[in-house]
Each structure stands twice: as structure tokens, then as C-alpha cells.
Design a protein around this motif. Structure first.
Motif, mmCIF file in Angstrom:
data_model
loop_
_atom_site.group_PDB
_atom_site.id
_atom_site.type_symbol
_atom_site.label_atom_id
_atom_site.label_comp_id
_atom_site.label_asym_id
_atom_site.label_seq_id
_atom_site.Cartn_x
_atom_site.Cartn_y
_atom_site.Cartn_z
ATOM 1 N N LEU A 262 -7.557 -34.770 -22.750
ATOM 2 C CA LEU A 262 -7.947 -36.146 -22.987
ATOM 3 C C LEU A 262 -6.933 -37.044 -22.297
ATOM 4 O O LEU A 262 -5.724 -36.932 -22.544
ATOM 5 C CB LEU A 262 -8.004 -36.457 -24.481
ATOM 6 N N LEU A 263 -7.422 -37.913 -21.444
ATOM 7 C CA LEU A 263 -6.555 -38.819 -20.691
ATOM 8 C C LEU A 263 -6.871 -40.260 -21.047
ATOM 9 O O LEU A 263 -8.027 -40.596 -21.339
ATOM 10 C CB LEU A 263 -6.725 -38.608 -19.188
ATOM 11 N N THR B 196 -12.017 -21.610 -14.659
ATOM 12 C CA THR B 196 -11.405 -20.689 -13.697
ATOM 13 C C THR B 196 -11.501 -21.216 -12.275
ATOM 14 O O THR B 196 -10.755 -20.785 -11.391
ATOM 15 C CB THR B 196 -12.082 -19.311 -13.768
ATOM 16 N N ARG B 197 -12.399 -22.168 -12.040
ATOM 17 C CA ARG B 197 -12.579 -22.734 -10.698
ATOM 18 C C ARG B 197 -11.788 -24.020 -10.475
ATOM 19 O O ARG B 197 -11.778 -24.553 -9.368
ATOM 20 C CB ARG B 197 -14.065 -23.007 -10.445
ATOM 21 N N SER B 198 -11.155 -24.536 -11.516
ATOM 22 C CA SER B 198 -10.425 -25.794 -11.395
ATOM 23 C C SER B 198 -9.204 -25.640 -10.490
ATOM 24 O O SER B 198 -8.488 -24.636 -10.577
ATOM 25 C CB SER B 198 -9.963 -26.291 -12.766
ATOM 26 N N ARG B 199 -8.944 -26.630 -9.671
ATOM 27 C CA ARG B 199 -7.809 -26.554 -8.755
ATOM 28 C C ARG B 199 -6.481 -26.573 -9.511
ATOM 29 O O ARG B 199 -5.467 -26.068 -9.024
ATOM 30 C CB ARG B 199 -7.850 -27.716 -7.771
ATOM 31 N N ALA B 200 -6.466 -27.137 -10.736
ATOM 32 C CA ALA B 200 -5.219 -27.268 -11.495
ATOM 33 C C ALA B 200 -4.933 -26.070 -12.396
ATOM 34 O O ALA B 200 -3.880 -26.030 -13.030
ATOM 35 C CB ALA B 200 -5.257 -28.547 -12.343
ATOM 36 N N VAL B 201 -5.844 -25.113 -12.481
ATOM 37 C CA VAL B 201 -5.631 -23.971 -13.377
ATOM 38 C C VAL B 201 -4.366 -23.220 -12.959
ATOM 39 O O VAL B 201 -4.124 -22.957 -11.780
ATOM 40 C CB VAL B 201 -6.858 -23.031 -13.396
ATOM 41 N N ALA C 8 3.292 -31.153 -15.109
ATOM 42 C CA ALA C 8 4.191 -31.942 -14.267
ATOM 43 C C ALA C 8 3.794 -31.889 -12.796
ATOM 44 O O ALA C 8 4.170 -32.775 -12.013
ATOM 45 C CB ALA C 8 5.625 -31.449 -14.432
ATOM 46 N N ASP C 9 3.033 -30.859 -12.406
ATOM 47 C CA ASP C 9 2.656 -30.699 -10.997
ATOM 48 C C ASP C 9 1.361 -31.427 -10.637
ATOM 49 O O ASP C 9 1.008 -31.509 -9.462
ATOM 50 C CB ASP C 9 2.484 -29.214 -10.675
ATOM 51 N N VAL C 10 0.657 -31.943 -11.636
ATOM 52 C CA VAL C 10 -0.623 -32.604 -11.379
ATOM 53 C C VAL C 10 -0.382 -34.069 -11.022
ATOM 54 O O VAL C 10 0.291 -34.794 -11.763
ATOM 55 C CB VAL C 10 -1.545 -32.516 -12.613
ATOM 56 N N GLN C 11 -0.916 -34.484 -9.887
ATOM 57 C CA GLN C 11 -0.777 -35.868 -9.437
ATOM 58 C C GLN C 11 -1.860 -36.726 -10.098
ATOM 59 O O GLN C 11 -3.025 -36.687 -9.688
ATOM 60 C CB GLN C 11 -0.886 -35.953 -7.925
ATOM 61 N N LEU C 12 -1.479 -37.464 -11.111
ATOM 62 C CA LEU C 12 -2.438 -38.295 -11.831
ATOM 63 C C LEU C 12 -2.660 -39.621 -11.113
ATOM 64 O O LEU C 12 -1.755 -40.129 -10.453
ATOM 65 C CB LEU C 12 -1.935 -38.565 -13.245
ATOM 66 N N PRO C 13 -3.859 -40.215 -11.261
ATOM 67 C CA PRO C 13 -4.078 -41.552 -10.725
ATOM 68 C C PRO C 13 -3.130 -42.555 -11.384
ATOM 69 O O PRO C 13 -2.675 -42.342 -12.515
ATOM 70 C CB PRO C 13 -5.542 -41.852 -11.097
ATOM 71 N N VAL D 267 -10.056 -38.779 -11.665
ATOM 72 C CA VAL D 267 -9.521 -37.758 -12.566
ATOM 73 C C VAL D 267 -10.068 -36.387 -12.176
ATOM 74 O O VAL D 267 -9.340 -35.388 -12.172
ATOM 75 C CB VAL D 267 -9.863 -38.102 -14.037
ATOM 76 N N HIS D 268 -11.346 -36.347 -11.828
ATOM 77 C CA HIS D 268 -11.950 -35.091 -11.356
ATOM 78 C C HIS D 268 -11.187 -34.549 -10.161
ATOM 79 O O HIS D 268 -10.886 -33.355 -10.081
ATOM 80 C CB HIS D 268 -13.408 -35.357 -10.988
ATOM 81 N N ALA D 269 -10.859 -35.423 -9.220
ATOM 82 C CA ALA D 269 -10.158 -34.983 -8.013
ATOM 83 C C ALA D 269 -8.787 -34.414 -8.330
ATOM 84 O O ALA D 269 -8.311 -33.499 -7.660
ATOM 85 C CB ALA D 269 -10.031 -36.159 -7.039
ATOM 86 N N ALA D 270 -8.136 -34.926 -9.369
ATOM 87 C CA ALA D 270 -6.799 -34.455 -9.719
ATOM 88 C C ALA D 270 -6.808 -33.053 -10.311
ATOM 89 O O ALA D 270 -5.892 -32.260 -10.089
ATOM 90 C CB ALA D 270 -6.155 -35.430 -10.705
ATOM 91 N N PHE D 271 -7.850 -32.728 -11.074
ATOM 92 C CA PHE D 271 -7.872 -31.475 -11.825
ATOM 93 C C PHE D 271 -8.874 -30.454 -11.299
ATOM 94 O O PHE D 271 -8.648 -29.247 -11.408
ATOM 95 C CB PHE D 271 -8.177 -31.727 -13.292
#
Length: 218
Positions: free
Chosen positions: A202-203, A157-162, A167-172, A213-217
Motif C-alpha cells: 500500500l502506497l 513472480t513476474r514483477s520486476r521488483a521481486v 531501498a532499491d525501488v525507485q519510487l515516484p 507506480v506500476h512502472a516502479a514495481f
């Protein structure tokens, strides 16, 4: 938070990486000098060689000021001693210990100063969440021949990507989502899938770190 982790095996190392990536003050100790040396070039936590079963050593590495001690060695007798010393001698508020042999589980309780006991068979990401409250992002596997890492991250619930679409997540760069595990079932990571609390991703990455990856999600 100041965290002291005893045991630089896979479990202790992964927990240390998660806590360090979240900005905590982490010290990882192990009796094996070669194991500690192998981590020096790729690790941001403080690394110390020594025996965490020795009170003098625990004092030296800051047990008296620790908020969390995790006994994650491969020997139950060592984890019990570390837990007892951490709680009784240094009054550490939160003491976590790994159970290697299920037959010894009955000993891992408050009598030995242990607040939380975690069986070795517990899935890594769940174990980190239960032990530290820091369900986060963990590198699970390195495929040497392919030159890629398998990285897992869990949406809370605290994740920035929730609530966001994949498609909106900027992956490395060089990173793709292999699957989204929802309610225990792997699903195809379609771009329109919206992330929910409890989703496990899983990435596969050619070069990204857990921190990226942490920063993205998260």
C-alpha cells in the motif's frame, strides 16, 4: 488483448485502468452519459455511451473482435444478458461477469455464457487477478482533503521488483510505502525488506499515477 468492459462504476473503471496501463486495447461502456463524461479527462481507454445489453451496440463497439468481455454493471440481470450475448452471439473467448447479489450466483455459469463469475465482495486486486489474469496496480482511494491517493500493487513472480530490497525501488516523487502485507499481516516497510511473490504493498502518493507506480514495481 482487446477488452470490452460494460459498466463504468468503480469496479469497471479500475479494471479498465489496469488493463490499459498494461498496454491492452480497452473499451469501457456505460448507459450513463454523465458517468462517461466524468472519466474523459483522466482516462486513456476508449469511452462509449450505450447499452451493452443491445446486440447492435455490442457489435458497434467491437464485441466480435474482443478477446475479453467483462460485465461489471450494478445489475445482475444486465450482466447475465451481456455475458450470454458475448459468448453466444459474438463467440468471445473469455467472458467475466460480476455477481451483485449472492442469491443470484447459481445463474452465473456456462449456461449464460459466463466463464468466470466474481462476487462483488471480492477484494478488488484479487478480483482483477481472477477475472483477467492481470494482478497489477490499482488506485484504491482518493483522500481529497489530504490531496493524496492510496495505491495498491501486488508483487508476483513476474514483477520486476521481486527479490529486491525496498531501498532499491525507485519510487515516484511524493510517494511512500505505507505497509507491506505479507501472508495477510501488515508489516513495517523497512528499507532492507526484500519483496516476495504475494506481497501486497500500500502506497501513499501526493501525485503519482497508477501507471508510474506500476512502472516502479511491475
Amino acid at each position: 488483448m482487446r477488452a470490452l468492459i460494460a459498466g463504468a462504476g468503480r469496479l469497471g473503471t479500475q479494471i479498465a485502468q489496469v488493463l490499459a496501463a498494461a498496454g491492452n486495447d480497452v473499451t469501457l461502456v456505460d448507459v450513463d452519459a454523465h458517468r462517461i463524461a466524468a472519466l474523459e479527462d483522466r482516462f486513456t481507454a476508449r469511452l462509449v455511451v450505450g447499452d451493452a445489453c443491445e446486440p447492435v451496440f455490442l457489435e458497434k463497439v467491437g464485441a466480435h473482435a474482443a478477446d475479453l468481455v467483462i460485465a461489471a454493471t450494478g445489475r445482475d440481470e444486465d450482466n447475465l444478458v451481456i455475458g450470454l450475448l458475448a459468448k453466444r452471439q459474438f463467440a468471445v473467448p473469455r467472458v467475466v461477469a460480476r455477481i451483485n447479489d449472492d442469491e443470484n450466483a447459481w445463474m452465473f455459469d456456462h449456461r449464460w455464457g459466463i466463464d468466470i463469475a466474481v462476487p462483488a465482495a471480492t477484494p478488488l486486486i484479487s478480483l482483477i487477478e481472477e477475472a483477467t489474469g492481470a494482478a497489477d496496480t490499482v488506485a484504491l482511494l482518493r483522500l481529497s482533503k489530504a490531496g493524496v491517493d492510496i495505491i495498491e500493487t501486488v508483487i508476483t513472480t513476474r514483477s520486476r521488483a521481486v527479490g529486491n530490497r525496498l531501498a532499491d525501488v525507485q519510487l515516484p516523487d511524493g510517494t511512500v510505502i505505507a505497509t507491506v502485507v505479507r501472508d495477510g499481516q501488515p508489516t513495517v516497510p523497512e528499507p532492507e525488506v526484500r519483496l516476495r511473490p504475494g506481497d501486497e504493498l500500500l502506497l501513499v502518493s501526493h501525485g503519482a499515477t497508477e501507471q508510474q507506480v506500476h512502472a516502479a514495481f511491475q
